[in-house]
Write a protein that holds these residues in place. Sequence first.
Motif, PDB file in Angstrom:
ATOM      1  N   SER A  61       0.648  -1.288  -0.090  1.00  7.57           N
ATOM      2  CA  SER A  61       0.094  -0.017   0.007  1.00  7.57           C
ATOM      3  C   SER A  61       0.901   1.440   0.110  1.00  7.57           C
ATOM      4  N   SER A  62       2.020   1.330   0.559  1.00  8.08           N
ATOM      5  CA  SER A  62       2.716   2.461   0.907  1.00  8.08           C
ATOM      6  C   SER A  62       3.504   2.657  -0.529  1.00  8.08           C
ATOM      7  N   LEU A  63       3.872   1.570  -1.251  1.00 14.37           N
ATOM      8  CA  LEU A  63       4.628   1.788  -2.514  1.00 14.37           C
ATOM      9  C   LEU A  63       3.749   2.167  -3.411  1.00 14.37           C
ATOM     10  N   GLU A  64       2.292   1.768  -3.422  1.00 12.47           N
ATOM     11  CA  GLU A  64       1.360   1.997  -4.523  1.00 12.47           C
ATOM     12  C   GLU A  64       1.032   3.546  -4.471  1.00 12.47           C
ATOM     13  N   ALA A  65       0.968   3.979  -3.093  1.00 13.44           N
ATOM     14  CA  ALA A  65       0.700   5.314  -2.572  1.00 13.44           C
ATOM     15  C   ALA A  65       1.750   6.229  -3.322  1.00 13.44           C
ATOM     16  N   GLY A  66       3.151   5.705  -3.401  1.00 14.00           N
ATOM     17  CA  GLY A  66       4.237   6.471  -3.872  1.00 14.00           C
ATOM     18  C   GLY A  66       4.338   6.520  -5.685  1.00 14.00           C
ATOM     19  N   GLY A  67       3.449   5.738  -6.400  1.00 13.71           N
ATOM     20  CA  GLY A  67       3.204   5.666  -7.690  1.00 13.71           C
ATOM     21  C   GLY A  67       3.599   4.147  -8.237  1.00 13.71           C
ATOM     22  N   ILE A  68       3.508   3.172  -7.489  1.00 18.90           N
ATOM     23  CA  ILE A  68       3.866   1.901  -8.101  1.00 18.90           C
ATOM     24  C   ILE A  68       2.499   0.975  -7.942  1.00 18.90           C
ATOM     25  N   ALA A  69       2.491   0.224  -9.270  1.00 16.56           N
ATOM     26  CA  ALA A  69       1.522  -0.566  -9.347  1.00 16.56           C
ATOM     27  C   ALA A  69       2.363  -2.266  -9.505  1.00 16.56           C
ATOM     28  N   PHE A  70       1.710  -3.013  -8.732  1.00 18.10           N
ATOM     29  CA  PHE A  70       2.544  -4.483  -8.786  1.00 18.10           C
ATOM     30  C   PHE A  70       1.352  -5.375  -9.786  1.00 18.10           C
ATOM     31  N   GLU A  75       2.162 -15.098 -18.022  1.00 17.65           N
ATOM     32  CA  GLU A  75       3.186 -15.897 -17.838  1.00 17.65           C
ATOM     33  C   GLU A  75       3.485 -16.085 -16.263  1.00 17.65           C
ATOM     34  N   ASP A  76       2.614 -15.130 -15.560  1.00 16.29           N
ATOM     35  CA  ASP A  76       2.962 -14.952 -14.152  1.00 16.29           C
ATOM     36  C   ASP A  76       4.365 -14.592 -13.474  1.00 16.29           C
ATOM     37  N   HIS A  77       4.749 -13.654 -14.674  1.00 17.25           N
ATOM     38  CA  HIS A  77       6.206 -12.968 -13.822  1.00 17.25           C
ATOM     39  C   HIS A  77       5.710 -11.898 -13.396  1.00 17.25           C
ATOM     40  N   PRO A  78       6.159 -11.788 -12.102  1.00 11.28           N
ATOM     41  CA  PRO A  78       5.715 -10.521 -11.355  1.00 11.28           C
ATOM     42  C   PRO A  78       6.827  -9.226 -11.845  1.00 11.28           C
ATOM     43  N   GLY A  79       6.196  -8.430 -11.661  1.00 10.31           N
ATOM     44  CA  GLY A  79       6.806  -6.897 -12.218  1.00 10.31           C
ATOM     45  C   GLY A  79       6.319  -5.704 -11.498  1.00 10.31           C
ATOM     46  N   ILE A  80       6.631  -4.493 -11.798  1.00 13.49           N
ATOM     47  CA  ILE A  80       6.209  -3.426 -11.326  1.00 13.49           C
ATOM     48  C   ILE A  80       5.647  -2.226 -12.625  1.00 13.49           C
ATOM     49  N   LEU A  81       4.789  -1.615 -12.430  1.00 11.88           N
ATOM     50  CA  LEU A  81       4.432  -0.483 -13.244  1.00 11.88           C
ATOM     51  C   LEU A  81       4.698   0.757 -12.403  1.00 11.88           C
ATOM     52  N   ILE A  82       5.448   1.689 -12.916  1.00  7.38           N
ATOM     53  CA  ILE A  82       5.685   2.959 -12.300  1.00  7.38           C
ATOM     54  C   ILE A  82       4.839   4.106 -13.071  1.00  7.38           C
ATOM     55  N   ARG A  83       4.108   4.783 -12.138  1.00  5.64           N
ATOM     56  CA  ARG A  83       3.259   5.748 -12.453  1.00  5.64           C
ATOM     57  C   ARG A  83       3.892   6.912 -12.196  1.00  5.64           C
ATOM     58  N   GLY A  84       3.844   7.918 -13.345  1.00  8.56           N
ATOM     59  CA  GLY A  84       4.425   9.099 -13.159  1.00  8.56           C
ATOM     60  C   GLY A  84       3.868  10.061 -14.068  1.00  8.56           C
ATOM     61  N   ALA A  85       4.463  11.468 -13.901  1.00  6.40           N
ATOM     62  CA  ALA A  85       3.695  12.447 -14.777  1.00  6.40           C
ATOM     63  C   ALA A  85       3.977  12.372 -16.281  1.00  6.40           C
ATOM     64  N   SER A  86       4.981  11.743 -16.612  1.00  2.00           N
ATOM     65  CA  SER A  86       5.406  11.689 -18.039  1.00  2.00           C
ATOM     66  C   SER A  86       4.749  10.258 -18.570  1.00  2.00           C
ATOM     67  N   GLY A  87       3.922   9.618 -17.912  1.00  5.76           N
ATOM     68  CA  GLY A  87       3.238   8.506 -18.471  1.00  5.76           C
ATOM     69  C   GLY A  87       3.619   6.962 -17.523  1.00  5.76           C
ATOM     70  N   CYS A  88       3.359   6.137 -18.049  1.00  5.43           N
ATOM     71  CA  CYS A  88       3.831   4.923 -17.154  1.00  5.43           C
ATOM     72  C   CYS A  88       4.805   4.120 -18.006  1.00  5.43           C
ATOM     73  N   ARG A  89       5.782   3.282 -17.272  1.00  2.48           N
ATOM     74  CA  ARG A  89       6.441   2.681 -17.860  1.00  2.48           C
ATOM     75  C   ARG A  89       6.558   1.118 -17.068  1.00  2.48           C
ATOM     76  N   GLU A  90       6.655   0.166 -17.656  1.00  2.00           N
ATOM     77  CA  GLU A  90       6.770  -1.311 -16.971  1.00  2.00           C
ATOM     78  C   GLU A  90       7.976  -1.661 -16.910  1.00  2.00           C
ATOM     79  N   GLU A  91       8.415  -2.460 -15.752  1.00  2.97           N
ATOM     80  CA  GLU A  91       9.653  -3.162 -15.327  1.00  2.97           C
ATOM     81  C   GLU A  91       9.405  -4.466 -14.933  1.00  2.97           C
ATOM     82  N   ARG A  92      10.176  -5.448 -15.583  1.00  3.56           N
ATOM     83  CA  ARG A  92      10.080  -6.711 -15.055  1.00  3.56           C
ATOM     84  C   ARG A  92      10.935  -6.979 -13.927  1.00  3.56           C
ATOM     85  N   SER A  93      10.820  -7.700 -13.043  1.00  2.25           N
ATOM     86  CA  SER A  93      11.953  -7.848 -11.779  1.00  2.25           C
ATOM     87  C   SER A  93      12.513  -9.254 -11.999  1.00  2.25           C
TER      88      SER A  93
END
Length: 93
Positions: A61-70, A75-93
């Motif tokens: 919840s704290s990380l989501e409030a900062g702008g992260i989507a899990f 294929e069930d590969h976890p990653g994060i989505l970074i929400r920002g003013a310039s749009g979103c970008r996806e990163e796979r961990s």
Amino acid sequence: PSGTNPRMATGRQLRAARAALGWTVAQLSEQSGVSRRTIERYEAAEGVPLQRGTTLATLVSSLEAGGIAFIRSREDHPGILIRGASGCREERS
């Protein structure tokens, strides 16, 4: 996949999310109220950290409030989505 708890995240996702926000462990601790040691232990976990109570949900919840989507892919590969003013970008961990 269906049935996956939306508040679950892997240790790797937690590390990636915190790094993407530019937060230190101390900053995440302050934001979430979770101890630094617990955050370090959760981030070091392989897969979803073993937990008691709502600690993982609190961190997510704290990380989501900062702008992260899990996220998970088809294929069930976890990653994060970074929400920002310039749009979103996806990163796979």
